[in-house]
Design a protein around this motif. Structure first.
Motif, PDB file in Angstrom:
ATOM      1  N   ILE A 117       0.930  -1.188   0.135  1.00  0.00           N
ATOM      2  CA  ILE A 117      -0.119  -0.095   0.105  1.00  0.00           C
ATOM      3  C   ILE A 117       0.773   1.015  -0.034  1.00  0.00           C
ATOM      4  O   ILE A 117       1.724   1.303   0.845  1.00  0.00           O
ATOM      5  N   ALA A 118       0.712   2.059  -1.206  1.00  0.00           N
ATOM      6  CA  ALA A 118       1.823   3.080  -1.127  1.00  0.00           C
ATOM      7  C   ALA A 118       1.011   4.443  -1.416  1.00  0.00           C
ATOM      8  O   ALA A 118      -0.095   4.345  -2.242  1.00  0.00           O
ATOM      9  N   GLY A 119       1.448   5.569  -0.871  1.00  0.00           N
ATOM     10  CA  GLY A 119       0.805   6.838  -1.192  1.00  0.00           C
ATOM     11  C   GLY A 119       1.897   8.053  -1.286  1.00  0.00           C
ATOM     12  O   GLY A 119       3.300   7.662  -1.325  1.00  0.00           O
ATOM     13  N   LYS A 120       1.602   9.091  -0.906  1.00  0.00           N
ATOM     14  CA  LYS A 120       2.623  10.135  -0.955  1.00  0.00           C
ATOM     15  C   LYS A 120       3.450  10.052   0.264  1.00  0.00           C
ATOM     16  O   LYS A 120       2.800  10.127   1.571  1.00  0.00           O
ATOM     17  N   ASN A 121       4.689   9.843   0.106  1.00  0.00           N
ATOM     18  CA  ASN A 121       5.655   9.782   1.429  1.00  0.00           C
ATOM     19  C   ASN A 121       5.352   8.631   2.189  1.00  0.00           C
ATOM     20  O   ASN A 121       6.000   8.672   3.514  1.00  0.00           O
ATOM     21  N   SER A 123       4.611   4.038   2.841  1.00  0.00           N
ATOM     22  CA  SER A 123       4.087   2.858   2.345  1.00  0.00           C
ATOM     23  C   SER A 123       3.903   1.811   3.372  1.00  0.00           C
ATOM     24  O   SER A 123       4.601   2.048   4.508  1.00  0.00           O
ATOM     25  N   TYR A 124       3.111   0.680   3.265  1.00  0.00           N
ATOM     26  CA  TYR A 124       2.790  -0.272   4.132  1.00  0.00           C
ATOM     27  C   TYR A 124       3.138  -1.741   3.361  1.00  0.00           C
ATOM     28  O   TYR A 124       2.495  -1.639   2.165  1.00  0.00           O
ATOM     29  N   ILE A 125       3.468  -2.912   3.933  1.00  0.00           N
ATOM     30  CA  ILE A 125       3.613  -4.135   3.478  1.00  0.00           C
ATOM     31  C   ILE A 125       2.789  -4.778   4.470  1.00  0.00           C
ATOM     32  O   ILE A 125       3.068  -4.766   5.520  1.00  0.00           O
ATOM     33  N   VAL A 126       1.494  -5.116   3.768  1.00  0.00           N
ATOM     34  CA  VAL A 126       0.503  -6.009   4.714  1.00  0.00           C
ATOM     35  C   VAL A 126       0.574  -7.422   4.267  1.00  0.00           C
ATOM     36  O   VAL A 126       0.364  -7.902   3.273  1.00  0.00           O
ATOM     37  N   GLU A 127       0.912  -8.281   5.461  1.00  0.00           N
ATOM     38  CA  GLU A 127       1.233  -9.790   5.046  1.00  0.00           C
ATOM     39  C   GLU A 127       0.369 -10.370   5.958  1.00  0.00           C
ATOM     40  O   GLU A 127       0.825 -10.635   7.125  1.00  0.00           O
ATOM     41  N   PRO A 128      -0.882 -10.978   5.636  1.00  0.00           N
ATOM     42  CA  PRO A 128      -1.586 -11.781   6.472  1.00  0.00           C
ATOM     43  C   PRO A 128      -1.088 -12.828   7.218  1.00  0.00           C
ATOM     44  O   PRO A 128      -0.443 -13.939   6.392  1.00  0.00           O
ATOM     45  N   ILE A 133       4.810  -3.835   7.538  1.00  0.00           N
ATOM     46  CA  ILE A 133       6.016  -3.178   7.450  1.00  0.00           C
ATOM     47  C   ILE A 133       5.550  -1.713   6.909  1.00  0.00           C
ATOM     48  O   ILE A 133       4.792  -1.597   6.387  1.00  0.00           O
ATOM     49  N   HIS A 134       5.922  -0.837   7.879  1.00  0.00           N
ATOM     50  CA  HIS A 134       5.554   0.791   7.765  1.00  0.00           C
ATOM     51  C   HIS A 134       6.964   1.448   7.426  1.00  0.00           C
ATOM     52  O   HIS A 134       7.862   1.548   8.026  1.00  0.00           O
ATOM     53  N   THR A 135       6.777   1.865   6.433  1.00  0.00           N
ATOM     54  CA  THR A 135       7.862   2.734   5.924  1.00  0.00           C
ATOM     55  C   THR A 135       7.510   4.182   5.522  1.00  0.00           C
ATOM     56  O   THR A 135       6.766   4.368   4.699  1.00  0.00           O
TER      57      THR A 135
END
Length: 259
Positions: A117-121, A123-128, A133-135
């Motif tokens: 999931i990515a937007g301006k500035n 991103s998140y990696i979502v792994e059920p 991961i939040h960056t």
């Protein structure tokens, strides 16, 4: 089997290779969401999308884990519901960390996926069933996701990753790590270098999103020399013989190749 990344600089650039077996693939505009749909078992299902405010989310195949399997529960949310809520902005990106902390994300029956999931500035990696991961752009100026569980290697260097898509991940990561300037051409060069040209999951669509401009550039069927462009402002696809106004009904990639 896909490759995706996001780069944060003066503008945000999001790249995605959609690798899947031959089948009808459709682009559709639904409630200010640009959706890529693939036909399976007689119906079109979402694979990834981006909304008019530049929020992107994909659904990439990943090795199944027991904790991520579909189940019902008071705090369980399946990932297709999350996909819909994120792109319709029922869940704002700023609220996503607290939402993920409170809820357990699970897969839908018979599937195992994870998401960037990515937007301006941000991103998140979502792994059920695994860690999320939040960056932010202040932490790292890029993120890459392919088809192995990224959270399993959260404390490893990129050259240590293993599993499905690890070579594509390493190729993209090595380029992104070295780049100091980045533009659409650079993004497409990474997509071309990570494209799958044979096997069961050839690259069918390559796409670059610039959220700040509301523009999506894309190529079809590994024809990287021919680019189409979709604009949220005009709601049109250009690059063929004449502009195509995108609607909920959508347009097949095979139709674009003839345009």
């Amino acid at each position: 089997m896909c490759t995706s990344f996001v780069w944060y600089g003066t503008e945000t650039l999001i790249g995605m290779n959609f690798d899947i077996s031959e089948r009808p693939i459709k682009l559709s505009l639904q409630d200010n969401r640009f959706l890529v749909l693939q036909r399976e078992n007689g119906q079109f299902l979402p694979a990834f999308g981006v909304n008019a405010n530049g929020t992107f989310m994909n659904l990439l195949m990943v090795e199944e884990c027991e904790e991520g399997r579909y189940r019902r529960g008071k705090n369980c949310v399946h990932i297709m519901r999350l996909f819909d809520d994120v792109l319709t902005e029922r869940i704002e990106l700023s609220d996503l960390p607290s939402f993920l902390a409170e809820k357990t994300i699970v897969n839908v029956p018979h599937y195992s996926v994870h998401s960037m999931i990515a937007g301006k500035n941000v991103s998140y990696i979502v792994e059920p069933g695994r860690a999320n991961i939040h960056t932010s752009s202040q932490d790292q100026h890029f993120t890459v996701l392919t088809n192995f569980p990224l959270s399993d290697y959260a404390h490893e260097t990129y050259d240590c990753v293993q599993g499905c898509g690890s070579e594509r991940y390493q190729t993209a990561y090595a380029i992104l790590e070295k780049e100091h300037t980045f533009d659409v051409d650079t993004a497409f060069s990474i997509l071309q270098k990570t494209a799958q040209t044979d096997g069961d999951f050839p690259t069918q669509l390559s796409l670059v999103v610039i959220p700040e401009q509301g523009i999506i550039s894309f190529t079809v069927g590994q024809h990287f020399h021919t680019r189409f462009q979709f604009s949220f402002a005009t709601q049109q696809i250009t690059g063929g013989t004449k502009p195509i106004t995108l609607s909920k009904k959508g347009v097949l990639l095979s139709e674009l190749q003839k345009a």
